[in-house]
Write a protein that holds these residues in place. Sequence first.
Motif, PDB file in Angstrom:
ATOM      1  N   UNK A 287       0.691  -1.134  -0.122  1.00  0.00           N
ATOM      2  CA  UNK A 287       0.045   0.096  -0.199  1.00  0.00           C
ATOM      3  C   UNK A 287       0.909   1.241  -0.027  1.00  0.00           C
ATOM      4  N   UNK A 288       2.055   1.273   0.628  1.00  0.00           N
ATOM      5  CA  UNK A 288       3.084   2.354   0.701  1.00  0.00           C
ATOM      6  C   UNK A 288       3.410   2.731  -0.766  1.00  0.00           C
ATOM      7  N   UNK A 289       3.665   1.382  -1.502  1.00  0.00           N
ATOM      8  CA  UNK A 289       4.196   1.845  -2.776  1.00  0.00           C
ATOM      9  C   UNK A 289       3.006   2.324  -3.561  1.00  0.00           C
ATOM     10  N   UNK A 290       1.892   2.050  -3.472  1.00  0.00           N
ATOM     11  CA  UNK A 290       0.613   2.651  -4.100  1.00  0.00           C
ATOM     12  C   UNK A 290       0.567   4.011  -3.862  1.00  0.00           C
ATOM     13  N   UNK A 291       0.769   4.205  -2.466  1.00  0.00           N
ATOM     14  CA  UNK A 291       0.501   5.753  -2.072  1.00  0.00           C
ATOM     15  C   UNK A 291       2.014   6.496  -2.542  1.00  0.00           C
ATOM     16  N   UNK A 292       2.850   5.825  -2.705  1.00  0.00           N
ATOM     17  CA  UNK A 292       4.052   6.366  -3.600  1.00  0.00           C
ATOM     18  C   UNK A 292       4.024   7.070  -4.786  1.00  0.00           C
ATOM     19  N   UNK A 293       2.796   6.563  -5.435  1.00  0.00           N
ATOM     20  CA  UNK A 293       2.585   6.852  -7.037  1.00  0.00           C
ATOM     21  C   UNK A 293       1.093   7.104  -6.977  1.00  0.00           C
ATOM     22  N   UNK A 294       0.781   8.001  -5.947  1.00  0.00           N
ATOM     23  CA  UNK A 294      -0.717   7.966  -5.759  1.00  0.00           C
ATOM     24  C   UNK A 294      -1.251   9.065  -6.852  1.00  0.00           C
ATOM     25  N   UNK A 295      -0.727   9.934  -7.107  1.00  0.00           N
ATOM     26  CA  UNK A 295      -1.107  11.022  -8.293  1.00  0.00           C
ATOM     27  C   UNK A 295      -1.365  10.323  -9.216  1.00  0.00           C
ATOM     28  N   UNK A 296      -0.439   9.477  -9.900  1.00  0.00           N
ATOM     29  CA  UNK A 296      -0.602   9.189 -11.138  1.00  0.00           C
ATOM     30  C   UNK A 296      -1.753   7.790 -11.103  1.00  0.00           C
ATOM     31  N   UNK A 297      -1.742   7.247 -10.148  1.00  0.00           N
ATOM     32  CA  UNK A 297      -2.848   5.857  -9.910  1.00  0.00           C
ATOM     33  C   UNK A 297      -4.259   6.411  -9.684  1.00  0.00           C
ATOM     34  N   UNK A 298      -4.269   7.673  -9.190  1.00  0.00           N
ATOM     35  CA  UNK A 298      -5.468   8.377  -9.002  1.00  0.00           C
ATOM     36  C   UNK A 298      -6.317   8.859 -10.108  1.00  0.00           C
ATOM     37  N   UNK A 299      -5.453   9.249 -11.216  1.00  0.00           N
ATOM     38  CA  UNK A 299      -5.788   9.901 -12.445  1.00  0.00           C
ATOM     39  C   UNK A 299      -6.157   8.628 -13.172  1.00  0.00           C
ATOM     40  N   UNK A 300      -5.483   7.359 -13.309  1.00  0.00           N
ATOM     41  CA  UNK A 300      -5.545   6.231 -13.884  1.00  0.00           C
ATOM     42  C   UNK A 300      -6.859   5.702 -13.553  1.00  0.00           C
ATOM     43  N   UNK A 301      -7.049   5.322 -12.420  1.00  0.00           N
ATOM     44  CA  UNK A 301      -8.066   4.673 -11.641  1.00  0.00           C
ATOM     45  C   UNK A 301      -8.429   4.825 -10.305  1.00  0.00           C
ATOM     46  N   UNK A 302      -9.164   6.042  -9.988  1.00  0.00           N
ATOM     47  CA  UNK A 302      -9.374   6.447  -8.805  1.00  0.00           C
ATOM     48  C   UNK A 302     -10.307   5.464  -7.980  1.00  0.00           C
ATOM     49  N   UNK A 303     -11.199   4.732  -8.599  1.00  0.00           N
ATOM     50  CA  UNK A 303     -12.216   3.909  -7.606  1.00  0.00           C
ATOM     51  C   UNK A 303     -11.306   2.672  -7.228  1.00  0.00           C
TER      52      UNK A 303
END
Length: 430
Positions: free
Chosen positions: A47-63
């Motif tokens: 999850x920390x790895x996910x948060x580390x790339x949060x901006x990109x991941x939110x734009x790609x698939x926020x849900x």
Amino acid sequence: MSDLKKLAKRLMTLDDRIIACMKCGMCQAVCPMFGATMMEADVARGKLALVDNLAHEMIADPEAVADKLGRCLLCGSCEANCPSGVKIMDIFMEAREIVNTYIGLHPVKKMVFRALLPYPGLFNFAMRVGAPMQRVIFRSNKDTQNTACAPMLNFMLGDRHIRSLALKPLHAIYGNLDEPRVMGGLKVAFFPGCMGDKLYVDVSEACIKVLHHHNVAIYMPSSFACCGIPALSSGDAEGMVKQMAKSLAAFGESSFDYVLTACSSCTSTIKELWPRYAARLGSVEQHQAEALAAITMDINEFLVKVLKVEAVESLPGAKTVTYHDSCHLKKALGLSEEPRTIIKANPNYKLVEMKEADRCCGCGGSFNLFHYDLSRVIGQRKRDNVVATGAHVVAAGCPACMMQLEDVLSHNNDPVQVKHTIQIYAETLK
């Protein structure tokens, strides 16, 4: 544009806090989610790895990001065992708030967290209306845990075995309580929490009985709102702040020496989170929250450290009881011996330790609502450890844990009673 700048700034502060993570994997060994799914994405490191790339991941698939962040019990096991001291729970809370700000809060959550829970009068009315209707919807399981189920609502609730709402909640029994001190003795503000007011009324009444036995005066208004942890855990800091503001106003209507709760989630929220989030209300509220946090204690700690309750020898033929360390009680508040001392203060019980006593039971507040299948898997492991002791009773220091224990024990038809530690001590008092 200003909102985007604020969002970017918050994302950068998350990056600064994540950098200490060494990706050592220590969190994997203690994570109850990983134990249930064996998926790296469910571990704090993932999850920390996910948060580390949060901006990109939110734009790609926020849900999808919201779902992945939601697959966490917030039990704090990872943080308690992190050799780098990463404040993982703070990071996850912040990340959930950022994601929910970006995608918007679900309408039902918004209604509950912002239009119901901040208004005790409305919340109390809704529960009073709902309590009598349970007789039509819920069916008694006739089990040791005194649970009920609602087969017609399985599509929404899952196959839960839960306690019924109290027909008479705590606030209806006691009203606005503001007792005078007994000959210059102590006075406490007792914060029952939502579950202590509407579901586990017997636990709150045991607390009141114990405090009165020790000549402790009680302040307990009916205007306390939810502590706010369900909203904050769901990423709704705005709802949490609204609820906190209502309770801060209620606390300001009397004077007392301590704030006590019998719910470790409420205790840790008031002690650790209120001072941080009260700054959003203003400097006056922040100072008040800080002052309250300094005198807030779990009731087990208060009885042992302030009132000097001590353990005694068990009597021959004493009932066996095992104890579950609630996550907020042990990992957040650092209390482990105190609740055990309270159990041992009753000579009619003999404490038998279970395996993995401090492993999460699988409730996790709102996690249990949205991931009930996983919650049951994690809870089954706790149930197995409870039953293996052969104990007649399992005790806990948190109503949410009690609810989870009752559910898994009932599903397995186990004749094990679930009690709060204070209930066990209260049994010794006349």
